[in-house]
Write a protein that holds these residues in place. Structure first.
Motif: not given
Length: 275
Positions: A87, A100, A114, A110
């Motif tokens: 990451f 990522q 993220h 997602y």
């Protein structure tokens, strides 16, 4: 219906937001960014020089910006990452990028894995001076197959293109492969699609023997981006919309059989390396 559609193929997710040159990030802002990074387990940080090829070459059919190499070399990028390097957050005066590498055992979606982290970072540099020029999400998918005929059972012929020149085509030769770059629109969103298929030989140990195994690797990039950014752009809303398009493009790449496997959470591909 919420479909866990990565099918163990998802290898990387990259979100990038480009904006007008901020000239320089203030020291007080950098301190806040470092604090946020530590809160998310990104305990390592460093600065590096920006690179014209690696940082500014997009697959878009039209150039986003033109900057002299001499100027780019004077600009620095702040990077925050963890020890596993799975990451990475990069922030500079031109863009923010999150890279990522996906762990299929821990990745869920997602929005949770993220987007929330991205918003924490971007909110620290948002201001009246921040004029967004481009917002994008890129999903990288990959799988390995014993044979192209098996691959074509799961992916549409337009993706594999095994018989593009007829039945006399022979892909079973060293270094055979194919790649495609397509720039198009889908539901008013700009798309950069990249496909690469390679015949790969890998030396693997099986019990007391070493074998050269042949397989076909399919590599897919789905990048969805928006350049029509309004001044009142809601970044979160825009990214959620873009992410939904990446899901549609991925699902639309499959045959009925392939889509059925994906929707049931199955594995696409023949090899353990898919995991």
């Amino acid at each position: 219906m919420n479909i866990m559609c990565k099918g163990n193929m998802l290898k990387a997710v990259i979100t990038r937001i480009d904006y007008d040159d901020l000239y320089e990030l203030e020291k007080s802002t950098l301190k806040k960014l470092k604090k946020i990074s530590i809160e998310h387990g990104l305990t390592i940080n460093m600065t590096r020089e920006l690179n014209a090829e690696e940082d500014f070459e997009l697959n878009d059919p039209t150039i986003l910006r033109e900057l002299p190499n001499e100027y780019i070399k004077t600009c620095m990028c702040n990077s925050y990452f963890n020890e596993k390097l799975d990451f990475i957050v990069e922030i500079n005066q031109f863009f923010i990028r999150i890279i990522q590498k996906v762990n299929r055992l821990t990745y869920t979606n997602y929005e949770d894995n993220h987007l929330l982290i991205l918003l924490n970072f971007i909110n620290e540099i948002k201001s009246e001076e921040l004029i967004i020029r481009r917002v994008s999400i890129k999903k990288v998918d990959e799988a390995n197959f014993k044979d192209l005929k098996i691959m074509e059972q799961y992916f549409k012929p337009e993706i594999v293109q095994q018989n593009i020149f007829g039945l006399n085509v022979n892909w079973n030769i060293p270094s055979s492969g194919a790649s495609t770059v397509q720039n198009l629109q889908y539901k008013n969103k700009n798309i950069n699609f990249y496909k690469k298929i390679d015949r790969v030989s890998v030396r693997e140990r099986f019990e007391d023997r070493v074998l050269d195994n042949i397989y076909y690797k399919i590599y897919l990039e789905y990048e969805v981006y928006n350049r029509r950014i309004e001044e009142t752009c809601d970044i979160e809303k825009s990214l959620i919309e873009i992410n939904s398009i990446t899901r549609e493009l991925f699902l639309n790449s499959f045959t009925g059989k392939g889509r059925s496997v994906i929707e049931k959470g199955g594995v696409i591909g023949d090899y353990e390396s898919n995991e």
